[in-house]
Write a protein that holds these residues in place. Structure first.
Motif, mmCIF file in Angstrom:
data_model
loop_
_atom_site.group_PDB
_atom_site.id
_atom_site.type_symbol
_atom_site.label_atom_id
_atom_site.label_comp_id
_atom_site.label_asym_id
_atom_site.label_seq_id
_atom_site.Cartn_x
_atom_site.Cartn_y
_atom_site.Cartn_z
ATOM 1 N N ALA A 138 0.846 -1.206 0.000
ATOM 2 C CA ALA A 138 0.000 0.000 0.000
ATOM 3 C C ALA A 138 0.873 1.243 0.000
ATOM 4 O O ALA A 138 0.636 2.181 -0.770
ATOM 5 N N ARG A 139 1.888 1.271 0.855
ATOM 6 C CA ARG A 139 2.761 2.448 0.909
ATOM 7 C C ARG A 139 3.570 2.619 -0.367
ATOM 8 O O ARG A 139 3.829 3.732 -0.798
ATOM 9 N N ARG A 140 3.980 1.512 -0.957
ATOM 10 C CA ARG A 140 4.869 1.592 -2.113
ATOM 11 C C ARG A 140 4.121 1.848 -3.415
ATOM 12 O O ARG A 140 4.578 2.607 -4.264
ATOM 13 N N ARG A 141 2.963 1.233 -3.613
ATOM 14 C CA ARG A 141 2.313 1.305 -4.919
ATOM 15 C C ARG A 141 0.967 2.031 -4.920
ATOM 16 O O ARG A 141 0.672 2.782 -5.840
ATOM 17 N N VAL A 142 0.133 1.774 -3.928
ATOM 18 C CA VAL A 142 -1.241 2.275 -3.972
ATOM 19 C C VAL A 142 -1.338 3.723 -3.466
ATOM 20 O O VAL A 142 -1.972 4.557 -4.107
ATOM 21 N N ASP A 143 -0.714 4.024 -2.342
ATOM 22 C CA ASP A 143 -0.836 5.362 -1.764
ATOM 23 C C ASP A 143 -0.301 6.476 -2.663
ATOM 24 O O ASP A 143 -0.930 7.528 -2.764
ATOM 25 N N PRO A 144 0.851 6.315 -3.341
ATOM 26 C CA PRO A 144 1.293 7.390 -4.241
ATOM 27 C C PRO A 144 0.312 7.638 -5.386
ATOM 28 O O PRO A 144 0.067 8.790 -5.759
ATOM 29 N N LEU A 145 -0.272 6.586 -5.929
ATOM 30 C CA LEU A 145 -1.261 6.767 -7.003
ATOM 31 C C LEU A 145 -2.516 7.452 -6.477
ATOM 32 O O LEU A 145 -3.069 8.342 -7.138
ATOM 33 N N ALA A 146 -2.945 7.073 -5.285
ATOM 34 C CA ALA A 146 -4.135 7.707 -4.708
ATOM 35 C C ALA A 146 -3.876 9.179 -4.429
ATOM 36 O O ALA A 146 -4.746 10.031 -4.660
ATOM 37 N N GLU A 147 -2.688 9.509 -3.950
ATOM 38 C CA GLU A 147 -2.352 10.909 -3.688
ATOM 39 C C GLU A 147 -2.298 11.715 -4.981
ATOM 40 O O GLU A 147 -2.757 12.858 -5.038
ATOM 41 N N LEU A 148 -1.772 11.127 -6.041
ATOM 42 C CA LEU A 148 -1.732 11.798 -7.342
ATOM 43 C C LEU A 148 -3.137 12.091 -7.844
ATOM 44 O O LEU A 148 -3.437 13.209 -8.298
#
Length: 163
Positions: A138-148
């Motif tokens: 989640a921290r590595r792949r999902v959260d950065p995309l969600a923040e973008l």
């Protein structure tokens, strides 16, 4: 224009009332009363909605058409599958060994401790491993995309507010 003998004459200094002082228009001449009044029949009815504004095509593609949403869904799906298959796979392996290899499960490993008991106790660390794996992906792949996507949505909302 017929006058109502029961209505008092209108005061010329008072502004017209929208319901009682509506102009009388008879859509069917020759009949004593109009078929449909020009004012709202019931005052509690909401007024007619305003006509829709003309549609302008957006300058930028709306948020739902970005490929980032597809990437986010794909990353989240991969994250769920990885964590679920880690915990569920170990549990299924334990069940299959219990059903198909009872001699292995009852065999002793060290100091009279059966292998089945060690595998059962190992279920807790494997579940924790699945949780840690879920958090890491989640921290590595999902959260950065969600923040973008969240930032793009804020930019799109500011664009719409500026219009």
């Amino acid at each position: 224009m017929p006058t109502d003998p029961f209505r008092p004459p209108r005061d010329p200094y008072r502004p017209p009332h929208p319901y009682t002082d509506a102009p009388y228009t008879d859509p069917r001449p020759g009949l004593p009363y109009a078929a449909s009044p020009t004012h709202r029949t019931y005052p509690w009815q909401p007024p007619a909605p305003p006509p829709p504004r003309p549609h302008r095509a957006p300058r930028h593609a709306p948020l739902g058409h970005h490929s980032d949403l597809r990437r986010l869904r794909r990353a989240y799906r991969r994250q769920r599958r990885t964590a679920t298959l880690t915990a569920l796979g170990y549990f299924v392996l334990f069940l299959v060994l219990s059903a198909c290899a009872p001699s292995f499960m009852t065999g002793t490993v060290a100091d009279g401790v059966p292998a089945g008991l060690l595998l059962a106790v190992g279920q807790v660390p494997v579940t924790w491993l699945a949780v840690v794996l879920y958090e890491a992906t989640a921290r590595r792949r999902v959260d950065p995309l969600a923040e973008l996507i969240r930032r793009q949505a804020a930019v799109d909302a500011r664009r719409e507010a500026a219009r």
